[in-house]
Enzyme design. Structure first.
Site, mmCIF file in Angstrom:
data_model
loop_
_atom_site.group_PDB
_atom_site.id
_atom_site.type_symbol
_atom_site.label_atom_id
_atom_site.label_comp_id
_atom_site.label_asym_id
_atom_site.label_seq_id
_atom_site.Cartn_x
_atom_site.Cartn_y
_atom_site.Cartn_z
ATOM 1 N N THR A 190 -41.418 33.381 24.020
ATOM 2 C CA THR A 190 -40.399 34.439 24.026
ATOM 3 C C THR A 190 -40.881 35.539 23.085
ATOM 4 O OG1 THR A 190 -38.639 32.836 24.380
ATOM 5 C CG2 THR A 190 -37.993 35.012 23.576
ATOM 6 N N LYS B 95 -34.837 37.276 29.310
ATOM 7 C CA LYS B 95 -34.739 36.244 28.267
ATOM 8 C C LYS B 95 -34.029 36.787 27.025
ATOM 9 C CE LYS B 95 -35.693 32.499 25.901
ATOM 10 N NZ LYS B 95 -34.899 31.291 26.084
#
Ligand code: NAD
Length: 295
Positions: free
Chosen positions: A97, A172
């Site tokens: 991420t 995300k």
């Protein structure tokens, strides 16, 4: 011995993901700065990487699961990094991420080196990583998305093409900002009910069938004793760490500044997790925010 896949970053998420690739019969060489993590992959049938450049140069696919944007930049853009060492045609999948703008730049650099790269961050936690039930949010070309399918399918069950490079990371960041906010709201609501003498299990049961229902409530309830498998019932060990949530909310706030977006609750949530981390809770599951709201 050359493996089809080189997997970089064998931590809480990367190790179980790499194990699932091995279970599916694929050959995997693993890299991590922590030797014990590599040893665990070897005991599952993987190969210990000696030199990143050499292994990557012989691989068909490179997958990375690293903590932050800077780690990804170091591994891909360094002098002996993936862009320099992999051969044209190698498929690059970054599941870390990181900031959408870093993923966009990496996609551009990969194309310059004749490689397809996708950003493919995940949702589902280390439980989903172990069970191969992760959700993948993919940014990149249609070609990269299609090439990655056989590998992503071995590690997850819901695989979405969000759009061009960086789009997976954008989804995300939006998802985790919402999750960080809803966990705080969930903890507040449970605390309020408990202060009124309610049993938190009864509260949870009724809210989960009402308009306050959400994932933090039903999948990682922050009140100890409500859900046996939740980190809250295990001293907030494992799960998704406060410091990783703090990092993701930092990505959301940084992105909001870049795009001139208003994220008042996202900013507040970042500050709340920041204070919670500084009080010594950074390694605990993010549901431990429930403790902060205690009397
Ligand atoms: P982690 O810290 O457990 O694992 C990261 C691994 O990368 C570590 O083992 C570390 O030694 C290794 N590493 C760091 N730099 C390296 C380098 N230069 N070369 C090789 N290895 C290196 O983190 P994690 O929980 O596995 O999370 C990884 C990513 O996945 C993060 O971006 C996180 O935000 C994201 N994520 C985590 C979860 C979760 O529940 N833990 C859920 C979804 C997404």
């Amino acid at each position: 011995m050359h493996s089809e896949i080189v997997f970089i970053g064998l931590g809480n998420m990367g190790l179980p993901m790499a194990r699932n690739l091995l279970r599916a019969g694929l050959s995997v060489t693993g890299f991590d700065l922590v030797k014990e993590n590599v040893a665990q992959l070897v005991s599952a049938g993987g190969v210990a990487g000696q030199s990143l450049a050499q292994a990557v140069g012989a691989a068909k696919v490179v997958i990375s699961m690293l903590p932050t944007s800077q780690h990804v930049i170091d591994v891909y853009c360094g002098e002996h990094g993936v862009f320099a060492a992999a051969k044209p045609g190698t498929l690059l999948i970054d599941s870390s991420t990181i900031a959408p703008k870093v993923a966009q730049e990496n996609g551009r650099l990969a194309a310059e080196h004749g490689m397809e790269m996708i950003d493919a961050p995940v949702s589902g936690g280390n439980f989903g990583a172990a069970a191969a039930t992760l959700t993948f949010m993919v940014g990149g070309s249609e070609k990269g998305f299609n090439q990655a399918q056989p590998y992503l399918q071995k590690m997850g069950k819901a695989i979405y093409h969000a759009g061009p490079h960086g789009s997976g990371q954008t989804v995300k960041v939006c998802n985790n900002m919402l999750l960080g906010i809803t966990m705080i709201g969930t903890a507040e609501a449970l605390r309020l009910g408990i202060a009124n003498g309610m049993d938190p299990k009864v509260l949870t049961d009724i809210i989960s069938k009402s308009s306050g229902n959400n994932w933090a409530l039903t999948s990682c309830n922050p009140c100890p004793g409500v859900m046996e498998q939740a980190p809250a019932s295990n001293g907030y060990a494992g799960g998704f760490g406060v410091d990783l949530m703090l990092k993701d909310l930092g990505l959301a706030v940084e992105n909001a500044l870049d795009t001139k977006s208003s994220v008042p609750l996202g900013s507040l949530a970042r500050n709340i997790y920041d204070m919670h981390s500084k009080a010594g809770n950074g390694k605990l599951d993010y549901g431990s925010i429930f403790k902060m709201l205690g009397v």
